[in-house]
Every structure is written in structure tokens, then in C-alpha cells.
Design an enzyme around this catalytic site. Structure first.
Site, short mmCIF file in Angstrom:
data_model
loop_
_atom_site.label_atom_id
_atom_site.label_comp_id
_atom_site.label_asym_id
_atom_site.label_seq_id
_atom_site.Cartn_x
_atom_site.Cartn_y
_atom_site.Cartn_z
N GLU A 80 0.83 -1.22 0.00
CA GLU A 80 0.00 0.00 0.00
C GLU A 80 0.86 1.26 0.00
O GLU A 80 0.54 2.24 -0.68
CB GLU A 80 -0.94 0.03 1.22
CG GLU A 80 -1.98 -1.09 1.25
CD GLU A 80 -3.06 -0.96 0.19
OE1 GLU A 80 -3.10 0.04 -0.53
OE2 GLU A 80 -3.88 -1.91 0.07
N ARG A 84 0.40 3.67 -3.28
CA ARG A 84 -0.27 4.97 -3.06
C ARG A 84 0.75 6.09 -2.89
O ARG A 84 0.67 7.12 -3.57
CB ARG A 84 -1.16 4.89 -1.83
CG ARG A 84 -2.23 3.83 -1.98
CD ARG A 84 -3.31 3.96 -0.95
NE ARG A 84 -4.02 2.69 -0.79
CZ ARG A 84 -5.28 2.57 -0.39
NH1 ARG A 84 -5.98 3.62 -0.10
NH2 ARG A 84 -5.83 1.37 -0.26
N ASP A 227 -4.40 -10.16 -8.37
CA ASP A 227 -4.67 -9.18 -9.43
C ASP A 227 -3.50 -8.39 -10.02
O ASP A 227 -3.11 -8.59 -11.17
CB ASP A 227 -5.78 -8.20 -8.98
CG ASP A 227 -5.59 -7.61 -7.57
OD1 ASP A 227 -4.52 -7.82 -6.99
OD2 ASP A 227 -6.50 -6.93 -7.07
N GLU A 361 -12.25 -0.43 -10.36
CA GLU A 361 -11.84 -1.40 -11.39
C GLU A 361 -12.75 -1.44 -12.61
O GLU A 361 -12.28 -1.67 -13.74
CB GLU A 361 -11.72 -2.81 -10.78
CG GLU A 361 -10.57 -2.98 -9.80
CD GLU A 361 -10.81 -2.35 -8.43
OE1 GLU A 361 -11.98 -2.03 -8.11
OE2 GLU A 361 -9.83 -2.16 -7.67
N THR A 447 -0.89 0.51 -10.31
CA THR A 447 -2.17 -0.09 -9.96
C THR A 447 -3.06 0.84 -9.15
O THR A 447 -4.22 0.52 -8.88
CB THR A 447 -1.95 -1.45 -9.25
OG1 THR A 447 -3.20 -2.16 -9.24
CG2 THR A 447 -1.44 -1.27 -7.83
C1 DMJ Z 1 -6.49 0.09 -5.14
O1 DMJ Z 1 -5.77 0.48 -4.01
C2 DMJ Z 1 -5.61 -0.55 -6.17
O2 DMJ Z 1 -6.26 -0.53 -7.39
C3 DMJ Z 1 -5.23 -1.97 -5.84
O3 DMJ Z 1 -4.49 -2.59 -6.86
C4 DMJ Z 1 -6.46 -2.79 -5.58
N1 DMJ Z 1 -7.45 -2.14 -4.79
C5 DMJ Z 1 -7.65 -0.75 -4.70
C6 DMJ Z 1 -8.93 -0.21 -5.26
O4 DMJ Z 1 -10.00 -1.05 -5.27
#
Ligand code: DMJ
Length: 461
Positions: A80, A84, A227, A361, A447
């Protein structure tokens, strides 16, 4: 306007906290970021900039300059913090050229390095952000790392250790220090561990021991826990200006195995990606797995002509299924997970899976499908989401997740997730922009939807 509303309320009630609680009008800190604050500020920087919300961007930048303290001592999620904070800072730096974002990204990156001190080099999921050399009686855990208590037998998680290299390659590029790339590059992970270990039917299970390098449990999912590992394989290749052929091969092979073993069609004709537990299929798709329509679309653009149409069709079918999960709800927002069984199709059948937490998503896939096909239905579907968010998630002081998408009078969860500003609103905006706004030829999105530049210098080498 939605972004401005989300930001203004965060700024008014929660600036410096990690997220806004829009019902109680206060801030939320949580325990994912090890004492770091301002997750929403850092996640929002590039979206504010791209949307030309100049004043708001300056407010966010000022907070980073004056108040973003990296001198913290707490347990953080490596994944995270990377997606982020490091992703957000890097994107802000690349878009604006402002040094403050670069120096903060590098400083924070250094703090993550001890997580890789394991026998295999596969990092553990939790890292104490305190400075290692400051370890003392009062902060004995500085620089130490752990596996998540809930992950089986001390394992590391595929989507976590496999979602670092885009950002870490840029940390090396910007600092001139190869340590980041060495620790996290696909080729390191790929060659040394993932290519060596036997994969059941070519699939990658979600849990791996950072000590032995063996799988700990045979659960395979393109949704949560798996994912973004797949996402970062294709994006590594794209970000390297198509030079990282090993990542491309891993992606192609993984997608082939997924298609062979997990992609199914429901009785009603909906294509979905099931989960796999030790050989048994679970006919369920998480909201998180809906990013895969976009990923497969992105990969399809760069596939040989004979396979291209096949993958465009697959991406369109999966995106259509995810749209159905929204269209079949009363709010026109999709549940956290939906199933394909006797109880119904593309609908949540368990109470615990009916919530929506402002996740991106599905609109992410609409954005990629739009750029690939220019079929206007993707903009229509995106607009349906805008209307539903305005109707059901907008509250007096921000946007909130809802607890049940199958009622038109849902209760709110009192949380404006930082990824709503980083991703959901950014992808919705890009869906309605011209294709040259953050062109997919020049940028890859991490992501968390933070754009990182493609390394075109590779092609001049
Ligand atoms: C986000 O923090 C990112 O996209 C992560 O890869 C998966 N989940 C959340 C959003 O749903």
C-alpha cells in the site's frame, strides 16, 4: 466538480489524516500506512493536476512540502505504501518536475528496502518504517518486516510482492542507485524464484513462502491477492518500451493458463474468470477482478494480429460481465463480489458481498476499452456510474461507500477512500478526454492509477 467536492471536503474536515469520514466530518488514520499521514493528499496530487484544479493542487503540494513527515515508526503495508505514496509522489514528480515529490519518493523508498532481507529476496508484506540504525529499546522493531498474521504460514502475497517493480525501477532511474531495481524488478523475481518454482497447470497461486520460495497454498485468483501481479507483468514490458521480454512472456503464459483453466461462460452467456482452490473452481468474481478487462485490452493492442481480435473480444466480454454486475443492482453500482450459480448470475448472493466502497476497477476497464475500440457504449456506461455515484454515494460532506448495492436507500459506510480520488475519478475523467491526455503510448498507470512514463530512451539504445 466531483473531484473538487471530494477534495474540498477532505481538506476542510480531514487534511493530514489518511481518509475523510464524510458523515461524521472527521478524518480516518487506519493502520495500513505505518504512521504515515495524508494518503488522500498524495493519492490526489496527480488527479488534481491532470484536471487542472490548480488551486487545489497547490494546497496539496503545500501540505507535502510543509507537513508530510516521513520520520514515523509504525507497521506499514509495503504494497500500500508503494502503490499509493511512492506511486503518487513519482507521478506528481513526472507531471510537474517539482523536486519535492522526487526527494520524498526516494526517501520513502529507502525505508522500504529492509523488507527484502529474506532468504529468497521476496519481501514480506509488513515493514516497520522506523529507521533501522535508530533501533533501540524504545523502537526495537525499526526496519524489521513481518508477514501478515492472516496470510497462511508466514507467506508473502503474490499481488503484493509482484506489485513493486514499476515504481522501484523509477526510483533507481531517478536516484541513479540500482538497489531499488535490483530488489524488485520482474527479472529478479521472475528468474530467481517464480520461474524456478513449479506452477500448478501454469497458474500462479497467491501465497508464497519468502523463506523457501515455495507456494504455501493453492488458491489462484485474478481478483484480490493475485490481481496486480498480472497487471505489472504486461505494464513492465510496456514501461520498458517493450524491451522486458521476460515479463511479456510471463504475462502471455499466465494469461493462456488463466484462459484455459479459469475463464468460463455462464448459462446466460456471460464470460467470467473463476477462482481456483486446489483444483476446484469457485464460480465467483470479485469487483477487484474487473480490472482484468482493461488489462487484457491493453495487452491485446500489442499482440500479433492473429491473437489480437481474440483478446479484444475476451476483454470486451469480461468488461460486459462487470457492467452487468452494476446494471443488475438497484443502485447501478456493483457489489464487492458476484457469483454465477443456481442463485443467479453477476449478482452477489451473500449479504457480506453486497457492499460498494467507491472502487475503480470497472471504470478502469471502461477507460481502456474506450481507448481501444472507441465504442460509445463505454462512455455511456461510465456516465451511468457518474449518475449512480452522485445519487447514492454523494453525501453532505464528500462521497461515501454504501453497504448494499441492492437497495435504493442504502446506508453509507462513512468512508471516502483515497483510491476514489486517485483512481475512480481519474479513470472517469480520462474516459471522456481525448486519447492524447496521458497517452497510453507514453504512460503506464500503476495499480493505483498513478501515471509513470514509458522509458523511450530504451529504444535509442
Ligand atoms: C487500489 O488500491 C488498487 O487498485 C489496488 O491494486 C487494488 N485495490 C484498490 C482499489 O479497489
Amino acid at each position: 466538480q466531483m473531484m473538487k467536492f471530494a477534495w474540498d471536503n477532505y481538506k476542510q474536515y480531514a487534511l493530514g489524516k489518511n481518509e475523510l469520514r464524510p458523515l461524521t466530518k472527521n478524518g480516518h488514520i487506519g493502520n495500513m500506512f505505518g504512521g504515515l499521514r495524508g494518503a488522500t493528499v498524495v493519492d490526489a496530487l496527480d488527479t488534481l493536476y491532470i484536471m487542472e484544479l490548480e488551486e487545489e493542487f497547490q494546497e496539496a503540494k503545500k501540505w507535502v512540502e510543509k507537513s508530510f513527515d516521513l520520520n514515523v515508526n509504525g507497521e506499514a503495508s509495503l504494497f500500500e505504501v508503494n502503490i499509493r505514496y511512492i506511486g503518487g509522489l513519482l507521478a506528481a514528480y513526472y507531471l510537474t518536475g517539482e523536486e519535492v515529490f522526487k526527494s520524498k519518493a526516494l526517501e520513502l523508498g529507502e525505508k522500504l528496502l529492509p523488507a527484502f532481507n529474506t532468504p529468497t529476496g521476496i519481501p514480506r508484506g509488513v515493514i516497520n518504517l522506523g529507521r533501522q540504525e535508530m533501533r533501540s529499546l524504545f523502537s526495537p522493531c525499526s526496519g524489521m518486516s513481518w508477514s501478515w498474521g492472516w496470510a497462511s504460514a508466514g507467506s508473502s502475497i503474490l499481488a503484493e510482492f509482484g506489485t513493486l517493480h514499476l515504481e522501484f525501477l523509477h526510483l533507481s532511474e531517478l536516484s541513479g542507485n540500482p538497489v531499488f531495481a535490483d530488489k524488485a524488478s520482474t527479472s529478479q523475481l521472475g528468474l530467481q524464484v517464480l520461474n524456478r518454482v513449479e506452477k500448478p497447470q501454469g497458474l500462479y497461486p497467491n501465497f508464497l513462502s519468502p523463506v523457501t520460495g515455495n507456494w504455501v497454498q493453492h488458491h489462484v485468483s485474478i481478483g484480490g491477492l493475485g490481481d496486480s501481479f498480472y497487471e505489472y507483468l504486461i505494464k513492465s514490458w510496456l514501461m520498458s518500451d517493450k524491451k522486458d521480454s521476460e515479463a511479456k512472456k510471463m504475462y502471455d503464459d499466465a494469461l493462456e493458463a488463466i484462459e484455459k483453466h479459469l475463464v468460463k461462460k455462464s448459462a446466460g452467456g456471460l464470460t467470467y474468470i473463476a477462482e481456483w482452490r486446489g483444483g476446484i473452481l469457485d464460480h465467483k468474481m470479485g469487483h477487484l477482478a474487473c480490472f482484468s478487462g482493461g488489462m487484457i485490452a491493453l495487452g491485446a493492442e500489442h499482440t500479433g494480429e492473429e491473437r489480437k481480435q481474440h483478446y479484444v473480444d475476451l476483454a470486451a466480454e469480461i468488461t460486459n460481465t462487470c457492467h452487468e454486475s452494476y446494471a443488475r443492482s438497484d443502485t447501478k453500482l456493483g457489489p464487492e463480489a458476484f457469483r454465477f450459480d443456481a442463485g443467479g448470475e453477476a449478482m452477489a448472493t451473500r449479504l457480506s458481498e453486497r457492499y460498494y466502497i467507491l472502487r475503480p476497477e470497472v471504470v478502469e476497464s471502461y477507460m481502456y476499452m474506450w481507448r481501444l475500440t472507441h465504442d460509445p457504449k463505454y462512455r455511456q456506461w461510465g456516465w451511468e456510474v457518474v449518475k449512480a455515484l452522485e445519487k447514492h454515494c454523494r453525501v453532505e460532506a464528500g462521497f461515501s461507500g454504501i453497504r448494499d448495492v441492492y437497495t435504493t436507500t442504502p446506508t453509507h459506510d462513512n468512508m471516502q477512500q483515497s483510491f476514489f480520488l486517485a483512481e475512480t475519478l481519474k479513470y472517469l475523467y480520462l474516459l471522456f478526454c481525448e486519447d492524447d491526455v496521458l497517452s497510453l503510448d507514453d504512460w503506464v498507470f500503476n495499480t493505483e492509477a498513478h501515471p509513470l512514463p514509458v522509458n523511450h530512451t530504451n529504444s535509442k539504445a
